[in-house]
Design a protein around this motif. Sequence first.
Motif, PDB file in Angstrom:
ATOM      1  N   GLU A  46      -7.292   2.594  -5.697  1.00 49.36           N
ATOM      2  CA  GLU A  46      -7.700   1.965  -6.957  1.00 49.36           C
ATOM      3  C   GLU A  46      -6.627   1.020  -7.471  1.00 49.36           C
ATOM      4  O   GLU A  46      -6.931  -0.062  -7.994  1.00 49.36           O
ATOM      5  N   GLU A  85       1.436  -4.750 -16.095  1.00 51.96           N
ATOM      6  CA  GLU A  85       1.235  -4.646 -14.643  1.00 51.96           C
ATOM      7  C   GLU A  85       1.509  -5.987 -13.958  1.00 51.96           C
ATOM      8  O   GLU A  85       2.141  -6.037 -12.897  1.00 51.96           O
ATOM      9  N   GLU A  86       1.077  -7.079 -14.575  1.00 49.76           N
ATOM     10  CA  GLU A  86       1.242  -8.395 -13.958  1.00 49.76           C
ATOM     11  C   GLU A  86       2.693  -8.869 -14.005  1.00 49.76           C
ATOM     12  O   GLU A  86       3.133  -9.600 -13.118  1.00 49.76           O
ATOM     13  N   ARG A  94      -6.318   7.326  -5.662  1.00 50.09           N
ATOM     14  CA  ARG A  94      -5.708   6.616  -6.796  1.00 50.09           C
ATOM     15  C   ARG A  94      -4.927   5.395  -6.324  1.00 50.09           C
ATOM     16  O   ARG A  94      -4.921   4.349  -6.979  1.00 50.09           O
ATOM     17  N   GLU A 111      -2.635  -4.519 -18.766  1.00 51.66           N
ATOM     18  CA  GLU A 111      -2.780  -5.533 -17.724  1.00 51.66           C
ATOM     19  C   GLU A 111      -1.570  -6.460 -17.674  1.00 51.66           C
ATOM     20  O   GLU A 111      -1.090  -6.822 -16.591  1.00 51.66           O
ATOM     21  N   VAL A 140      -4.517  -0.799  -5.838  1.00 52.06           N
ATOM     22  CA  VAL A 140      -4.419  -2.059  -5.083  1.00 52.06           C
ATOM     23  C   VAL A 140      -5.791  -2.684  -4.838  1.00 52.06           C
ATOM     24  O   VAL A 140      -5.914  -3.660  -4.093  1.00 52.06           O
ATOM     25  N   HIS A 141      -6.830  -2.083  -5.446  1.00 53.80           N
ATOM     26  CA  HIS A 141      -8.173  -2.663  -5.436  1.00 53.80           C
ATOM     27  C   HIS A 141      -8.761  -2.795  -4.033  1.00 53.80           C
ATOM     28  O   HIS A 141      -9.320  -3.830  -3.655  1.00 53.80           O
ATOM     29  N   VAL A 142      -8.629  -1.732  -3.241  1.00 53.44           N
ATOM     30  CA  VAL A 142      -9.270  -1.673  -1.931  1.00 53.44           C
ATOM     31  C   VAL A 142      -9.939  -0.310  -1.787  1.00 53.44           C
ATOM     32  O   VAL A 142      -9.749   0.581  -2.613  1.00 53.44           O
ATOM     33  N   SER A 143     -10.727  -0.162  -0.737  1.00 56.28           N
ATOM     34  CA  SER A 143     -11.349   1.138  -0.484  1.00 56.28           C
ATOM     35  C   SER A 143     -10.303   2.099   0.077  1.00 56.28           C
ATOM     36  O   SER A 143      -9.291   1.687   0.658  1.00 56.28           O
ATOM     37  N   TYR A 148       0.831  -1.206   0.000  1.00 54.94           N
ATOM     38  CA  TYR A 148       0.000   0.000   0.000  1.00 54.94           C
ATOM     39  C   TYR A 148       0.866   1.257   0.000  1.00 54.94           C
ATOM     40  O   TYR A 148       0.534   2.253  -0.668  1.00 54.94           O
TER      41      TYR A 148
END
Length: 297
Positions: free
Chosen positions: A25, A129-130, A22, A126, A27-30, A10
């Motif tokens: 977004e 990123e991976e 941002r 994608e 790390v796909h968490v709130s 994080y």
Amino acid sequence: MNITLRQLAYLRALGHARSFSRAAEMVHVSQPALSVQIRELEDQVGQPLVERRPRDVRLTRAGRRVLETAERVAAELRALQAEARRGLGQVNLGVIPTIAPYLLPAALPGLRAQGALRLREATTEELIEEIGQGTLDAAIIATPAPELFEAPLFEDRFLLAGTPDQLAMNRGLAPQAIDPDQLLLLDEGHCLADQALALCGLTRAAQRIDLGASSLTTLCALAGQAMGLTLVPEIAAMQESRAFPTLALLRFSEEPARQVRLVRAREASDPETWFDPLARVLKTAGDGLIAQARKRF
């Protein structure tokens, strides 16, 4: 001290995004969940890591030091994941959708000889990123990726596709002369669509037909029914022309092209044992498809 990998991930996202929203977004968490983890990391370190400003986020001196450590930890984890896969003899390979259905079948015999292979089809963004996250070892893409190591595979030229009557009216045409009202493109996020727009000197706003198509085969089917014109890469030419007898292909007077490449992380371990052989197999298969297309069209 109990610093977790999640907290370091994080902080890395926050350091790159310089915004809590941002970073969340990425790390796909709130956003609240990310903020809690950053505060817990600050508690563990014993000092502030982030300067929270109304319109900006800046790391403190201590935050920058912890970020440097987090980047080293992330790199070591990626290397560890890759080594574990190497030990199992498995390569995780990504490929973009406008290459996968054409190149992979031709390369399959050689790929099987390389050992276990896990394939992932996704957009260029994608896949890159991976690779950075360590979940992919390599990817086949058609746009530059300066942050990665690249092995050029082959040049893939574009042909104009439509019905014979449509192409008769466009013979000798340059890409920039294509009527925007006639141009069929893939949905946003596909690099082939961006390349086609750039070659034709257009923008999304100038393109009149918005299909939201996610498959080159869909575009070829429509072009073969006189719904418009599209650009087809050479590696797809033989397969798509066999699938749609009413589809004709025409070479431009000035042939535009894309460079297909195999990419990996720069710090990948033992690339000579898996990456170099993989590149040779893919190049051989691609060269074969290109030779067939240039002989036929």
